[in-house]
Design a protein around this motif. Structure first.
Motif, PDB file in Angstrom:
ATOM      1  N   UNK A  66       0.820  -1.214   0.000  1.00 38.58           N
ATOM      2  CA  UNK A  66       0.000   0.000   0.000  1.00 38.58           C
ATOM      3  C   UNK A  66       0.851   1.260   0.000  1.00 38.58           C
ATOM      4  N   UNK A  67       1.914   1.245   0.786  1.00 37.47           N
ATOM      5  CA  UNK A  67       2.875   2.349   0.804  1.00 37.47           C
ATOM      6  C   UNK A  67       4.205   1.774   1.272  1.00 37.47           C
ATOM      7  N   UNK A  68       5.142   2.622   1.605  1.00 35.67           N
ATOM      8  CA  UNK A  68       6.489   2.148   1.930  1.00 35.67           C
ATOM      9  C   UNK A  68       6.524   1.143   3.082  1.00 35.67           C
ATOM     10  N   UNK A  69       5.623   1.277   4.047  1.00 32.07           N
ATOM     11  CA  UNK A  69       5.670   0.408   5.218  1.00 32.07           C
ATOM     12  C   UNK A  69       4.424  -0.454   5.423  1.00 32.07           C
ATOM     13  N   UNK A  70       3.357  -0.224   4.664  1.00 29.23           N
ATOM     14  CA  UNK A  70       2.099  -0.931   4.883  1.00 29.23           C
ATOM     15  C   UNK A  70       1.843  -1.934   3.762  1.00 29.23           C
ATOM     16  N   UNK A  71       1.653  -3.201   4.137  1.00 20.09           N
ATOM     17  CA  UNK A  71       1.408  -4.277   3.177  1.00 20.09           C
ATOM     18  C   UNK A  71       0.022  -4.875   3.391  1.00 20.09           C
ATOM     19  N   UNK A  72      -0.641  -5.228   2.291  1.00 21.14           N
ATOM     20  CA  UNK A  72      -1.920  -5.927   2.366  1.00 21.14           C
ATOM     21  C   UNK A  72      -1.648  -7.411   2.223  1.00 21.14           C
ATOM     22  N   UNK A  73      -2.202  -8.198   3.161  1.00 21.04           N
ATOM     23  CA  UNK A  73      -2.034  -9.652   3.128  1.00 21.04           C
ATOM     24  C   UNK A  73      -3.398 -10.317   3.224  1.00 21.04           C
ATOM     25  N   UNK A  74      -3.480 -11.523   2.698  1.00 23.35           N
ATOM     26  CA  UNK A  74      -4.700 -12.327   2.771  1.00 23.35           C
ATOM     27  C   UNK A  74      -4.442 -13.497   3.711  1.00 23.35           C
ATOM     28  N   UNK A  75      -5.328 -13.707   4.673  1.00 21.52           N
ATOM     29  CA  UNK A  75      -5.140 -14.762   5.670  1.00 21.52           C
ATOM     30  C   UNK A  75      -5.476 -16.129   5.068  1.00 21.52           C
ATOM     31  N   UNK A  76      -4.521 -17.051   5.169  1.00 19.48           N
ATOM     32  CA  UNK A  76      -4.713 -18.408   4.662  1.00 19.48           C
ATOM     33  C   UNK A  76      -4.950 -19.422   5.781  1.00 19.48           C
ATOM     34  N   UNK A  77      -4.376 -19.149   6.962  1.00 15.03           N
ATOM     35  CA  UNK A  77      -4.554 -20.056   8.098  1.00 15.03           C
ATOM     36  C   UNK A  77      -4.412 -19.246   9.384  1.00 15.03           C
TER      37      UNK A  77
END
Length: 182
Positions: A66-77
């Motif tokens: 999303x920006x330099x320090x923020x990441x979007x992740x999808x929960x798998x478990x």
């Protein structure tokens, strides 16, 4: 006349009070980098301590940056969720390490060793809800993110020309290796 003068003096204060309320509510979604020395009094010194300190342990796939320090992740478990707010397939924002002066066993840890998550790769994260926005943060800085794929130790952290292994690198490698023994 005095009435208008009083209104004229009071009006800017009233208006600034109203605008401060709007600014404050918009700040709740704004991320500010906080020095790691303010985020962590100390880091976990074992895998058991890491698991105990982390209210949420999940396996995720990084979706985007999303920006330099923020990441979007999808929960798998979901391995652990004391908040009981997360579900499989949820997408959450995770603030990756950007701190400085983190201490481990009383010694500062250089933050340039932290290797950010890569889009499309899977990771086990030890996280907690952020107190400064609608996102999540690593509970124990660099010790809170491990790739789920088996890779060589040399690929886990940025080395940046450093020679020899420090105690925190050894702990990171030990926790990473233990993930595959379970």
């Amino acid at each position: 006349m005095k009435k208008w003068l009083a209104i004229g003096i009071a009006l800017p204060f009233i208006l600034s009070g109203c605008s401060d309320g709007k600014t404050e509510s918009s700040k709740s979604n704004h991320l500010e980098a906080v020095p790691a020395s303010q985020k962590y009094s100390q880091l976990a010194t074992s895998q058991a301590a890491l698991e105990k300190d982390s209210p949420i342990v999940v396996t995720v796939i990084k979706q985007n940056q999303e920006n330099e320090t923020l990441s979007t992740v999808s929960i798998k478990k979901i391995h652990k969720d004391t908040t009981q707010k997360l579900n499989i397939s949820d997408q959450i924002a995770v603030l990756e390490s950007d701190g400085t002066d983190v201490q481990l066993n009383g010694k500062p840890i250089p933050q340039d060793y932290y290797k950010k998550m890569e889009v499309g790769n899977s990771y086990r994260l030890y996280i907690r809800a952020s107190t400064s926005g609608n996102n999540y943060v690593l509970t124990n800085d660099f010790l809170s993110k491990y790739p789920t794929a088996k890779v060589a130790h040399e690929e886990l952290l940025n080395q940046n020309g450093q020679s020899g292994k420090s105690s925190y690198e050894e702990l990171y490698y030990t926790i990473y290796d233990n993930m595959y023994k379970k």
